[in-house]
Design a protein around this motif. Structure first.
Motif, PDB file in Angstrom:
ATOM      1  N   GLU A  86     -16.682   2.696  -3.640  1.00 27.14           N
ATOM      2  CA  GLU A  86     -16.112   3.928  -3.101  1.00 27.14           C
ATOM      3  C   GLU A  86     -14.741   3.587  -2.515  1.00 27.14           C
ATOM      4  O   GLU A  86     -14.580   2.568  -1.835  1.00 27.14           O
ATOM      5  N   VAL A  87     -13.763   4.435  -2.791  1.00 22.65           N
ATOM      6  CA  VAL A  87     -12.404   4.208  -2.286  1.00 22.65           C
ATOM      7  C   VAL A  87     -12.010   5.352  -1.363  1.00 22.65           C
ATOM      8  O   VAL A  87     -12.205   6.527  -1.699  1.00 22.65           O
ATOM      9  N   ASN A  88     -11.473   4.989  -0.220  1.00 23.32           N
ATOM     10  CA  ASN A  88     -10.980   5.985   0.732  1.00 23.32           C
ATOM     11  C   ASN A  88      -9.487   5.780   0.958  1.00 23.32           C
ATOM     12  O   ASN A  88      -9.063   4.696   1.351  1.00 23.32           O
ATOM     13  N   ILE A  89      -8.703   6.806   0.720  1.00 25.82           N
ATOM     14  CA  ILE A  89      -7.260   6.748   0.917  1.00 25.82           C
ATOM     15  C   ILE A  89      -6.908   7.741   2.016  1.00 25.82           C
ATOM     16  O   ILE A  89      -7.205   8.936   1.901  1.00 25.82           O
ATOM     17  N   THR A  90      -6.273   7.234   3.058  1.00 29.18           N
ATOM     18  CA  THR A  90      -5.934   8.084   4.203  1.00 29.18           C
ATOM     19  C   THR A  90      -4.470   8.466   4.199  1.00 29.18           C
ATOM     20  O   THR A  90      -3.600   7.665   3.854  1.00 29.18           O
ATOM     21  N   CYS A  91      -4.200   9.684   4.576  1.00 34.52           N
ATOM     22  CA  CYS A  91      -2.842  10.202   4.662  1.00 34.52           C
ATOM     23  C   CYS A  91      -2.613  10.726   6.079  1.00 34.52           C
ATOM     24  O   CYS A  91      -3.451  11.453   6.609  1.00 34.52           O
ATOM     25  N   SER A  92      -1.499  10.354   6.661  1.00 30.48           N
ATOM     26  CA  SER A  92      -1.144  10.846   7.996  1.00 30.48           C
ATOM     27  C   SER A  92      -0.126  11.973   7.866  1.00 30.48           C
ATOM     28  O   SER A  92       0.838  11.852   7.099  1.00 30.48           O
ATOM     29  N   HIS A  93      -0.343  13.040   8.592  1.00 28.71           N
ATOM     30  CA  HIS A  93       0.590  14.184   8.573  1.00 28.71           C
ATOM     31  C   HIS A  93       0.604  14.787   9.970  1.00 28.71           C
ATOM     32  O   HIS A  93       0.008  15.853  10.215  1.00 28.71           O
ATOM     33  N   ASN A  94       1.287  14.103  10.873  1.00 35.35           N
ATOM     34  CA  ASN A  94       1.245  14.465  12.291  1.00 35.35           C
ATOM     35  C   ASN A  94       1.828  15.836  12.598  1.00 35.35           C
ATOM     36  O   ASN A  94       1.426  16.478  13.571  1.00 35.35           O
TER      37      ASN A  94
ATOM     38  N   LEU B 294       9.371  20.690   7.060  1.00 33.94           N
ATOM     39  CA  LEU B 294       8.355  20.267   6.121  1.00 33.94           C
ATOM     40  C   LEU B 294       7.562  19.112   6.729  1.00 33.94           C
ATOM     41  O   LEU B 294       8.136  18.229   7.347  1.00 33.94           O
ATOM     42  N   ALA B 295       6.255  19.168   6.524  1.00 36.94           N
ATOM     43  CA  ALA B 295       5.404  18.116   7.057  1.00 36.94           C
ATOM     44  C   ALA B 295       5.629  16.823   6.272  1.00 36.94           C
ATOM     45  O   ALA B 295       5.569  16.814   5.054  1.00 36.94           O
ATOM     46  N   LYS B 296       5.879  15.730   7.003  1.00 37.39           N
ATOM     47  CA  LYS B 296       6.070  14.431   6.369  1.00 37.39           C
ATOM     48  C   LYS B 296       4.725  13.742   6.284  1.00 37.39           C
ATOM     49  O   LYS B 296       3.924  13.801   7.223  1.00 37.39           O
ATOM     50  N   THR B 297       4.472  13.089   5.164  1.00 39.79           N
ATOM     51  CA  THR B 297       3.201  12.397   4.971  1.00 39.79           C
ATOM     52  C   THR B 297       3.420  10.903   4.880  1.00 39.79           C
ATOM     53  O   THR B 297       4.454  10.446   4.383  1.00 39.79           O
ATOM     54  N   THR B 298       2.445  10.146   5.353  1.00 37.07           N
ATOM     55  CA  THR B 298       2.479   8.694   5.289  1.00 37.07           C
ATOM     56  C   THR B 298       1.177   8.203   4.689  1.00 37.07           C
ATOM     57  O   THR B 298       0.093   8.549   5.173  1.00 37.07           O
ATOM     58  N   GLN B 299       1.297   7.403   3.624  1.00 34.66           N
ATOM     59  CA  GLN B 299       0.136   6.838   2.951  1.00 34.66           C
ATOM     60  C   GLN B 299       0.361   5.340   2.758  1.00 34.66           C
ATOM     61  O   GLN B 299       1.505   4.884   2.730  1.00 34.66           O
ATOM     62  N   PRO B 300      -0.727   4.582   2.587  1.00 31.61           N
ATOM     63  CA  PRO B 300      -0.543   3.172   2.237  1.00 31.61           C
ATOM     64  C   PRO B 300       0.142   3.073   0.874  1.00 31.61           C
ATOM     65  O   PRO B 300      -0.066   3.911   0.001  1.00 31.61           O
ATOM     66  N   ILE B 301       0.965   2.066   0.709  1.00 32.33           N
ATOM     67  CA  ILE B 301       1.707   1.917  -0.539  1.00 32.33           C
ATOM     68  C   ILE B 301       0.779   1.588  -1.701  1.00 32.33           C
ATOM     69  O   ILE B 301       0.930   2.106  -2.806  1.00 32.33           O
ATOM     70  N   SER B 302      -0.200   0.717  -1.422  1.00 35.22           N
ATOM     71  CA  SER B 302      -1.100   0.305  -2.491  1.00 35.22           C
ATOM     72  C   SER B 302      -2.473  -0.036  -1.946  1.00 35.22           C
ATOM     73  O   SER B 302      -2.629  -0.341  -0.755  1.00 35.22           O
ATOM     74  N   MET B 303      -3.456   0.014  -2.843  1.00 35.66           N
ATOM     75  CA  MET B 303      -4.831  -0.365  -2.523  1.00 35.66           C
ATOM     76  C   MET B 303      -5.456  -0.961  -3.766  1.00 35.66           C
ATOM     77  O   MET B 303      -5.155  -0.530  -4.889  1.00 35.66           O
TER      78      MET B 303
END
Lengths: 111, 116
Positions: A17-25, A1-10
Motif C-alpha cells: 500500500e502506498v500513501n502520498i501526502t500533500c500539504s496545502h496550508n 491560489l493554494a500552493k501544494t507541497t508533495q514529496p518529490i519521489s517515493m
C-alpha cells in the motif's frame, strides 16, 4: 491560489500500500482536493476528488483531516503499472484557472 | 465516445516562428483549458476558453493566444517562438457546470513542441 507541497519521489514494491501526502496550508473554503496520475508523454488522468473526511473509489482512497491543510492519497496493493507521477491539485473543481499543479510525486514501483 | 484529441502530436519549429496547436474536447464538454508542461515539471495553466471567449488566464505573455470555435474545439497560438517554449502542451476539457465545486479535467495526450 493554494500552493501544494508533495514529496518529490517515493519507492515501493508490488503488492504494498502506498500513501502520498500533500500539504496545502492555505486551502480556501470552496476548494476541492483532486489527485491526478500522469504517465510519460501522456496527459494527466483523474484519480479521485474530495472535500473532507474520506473518499474511496475503485482505484484509490483519499483521506482529508478536519483542518483540510493536508490530504493523503492511498493506493492499495500497487503494481508495476502504477509507476507514474502523481499530482495533488487544490482548487475549485474543474475551474482550471483557480487550481495549481505542483511538481508532483514520482512513484516508482519495483518488482 | 472519443476523449480529448490534440494535433499535431509532435512538431519542430525554429526560433521566431509561429505555431498553432489544436484541440477537440470530450463529447459533451464546453470548456477548454490549455497547459504548458516543461520537462520534469507540473502542468502550468495558460488560459481557459468558454463560450468562445478567454475566461481566465495564467501568467503567460501575449505571445500566447487562443481561440474557441462554435463546436467547442480550440486552438492555441504561440508567436515569436523562443527556445524556452519547448514543452508538452496539454489541452483539458470540462463542463461549465462542473467548474464550481466537483468536476474533473479530461486531458488529451498533448502536443510535443520542440523549438530549435
Amino acid at each position: 491560489l493554494a500552493k501544494t507541497t508533495q514529496p518529490i519521489s517515493m519507492d515501493s514494491y508490488e503488492g504494498q500500500e502506498v500513501n502520498i501526502t500533500c500539504s496545502h496550508n492555505n486551502i480556501a473554503t470552496n476548494d476541492y482536493i483532486t489527485w491526478y496520475q500522469q504517465f510519460p508523454s501522456q496527459g494527466p488522468r483523474f484519480i479521485i476528488q474530495g472535500y473532507k473526511t474520506k473518499v474511496t473509489n475503485e482505484v484509490a482512497s483519499l483521506f482529508i483531516p478536519a483542518d483540510r491543510k493536508s490530504s493523503t492519497l492511498s493506493l492499495p496493493r500497487v503494481s508495476l503499472s502504477d509507476t507514474a507521477v502523481y499530482y495533488c491539485l487544490v482548487g475549485d473543481g474543474a475551474n482550471a484557472g483557480k487550481s495549481t499543479f505542483g511538481d508532483g510525486t514520482t512513484l516508482t514501483v519495483k518488482p | 465516445d472519443a476523449g480529448v484529441t490534440q494535433s499535431p502530436t509532435h512538431l519542430i519549429k525554429t526560433r521566431g516562428q509561429q505555431v498553432t496547436l489544436r484541440c477537440s474536447p470530450k463529447s459533451g464538454h464546453d470548456t477548454v483549458s490549455w497547459y504548458q508542461q516543461a520537462l520534469g515539471q507540473g502542468p502550468q495553466f495558460i488560459f481557459q476558453y468558454y463560450e468562445e471567449e478567454e475566461r481566465q488566464r495564467g501568467n503567460f505573455p501575449d505571445r500566447f493566444s487562443g481561440h474557441q470555435f462554435p463546436n467547442y474545439s480550440s486552438e492555441l497560438n504561440v508567436n515569436a517562438l523562443l527556445l524556452g517554449d519547448s514543452a508538452l502542451y496539454l489541452c483539458a476539457s470540462s463542463r461549465a457546470r462542473d467548474r464550481v465545486g466537483t468536476g474533473e479535467l479530461f486531458f488529451g495526450e498533448g502536443s510535443r513542441l520542440t523549438v530549435l
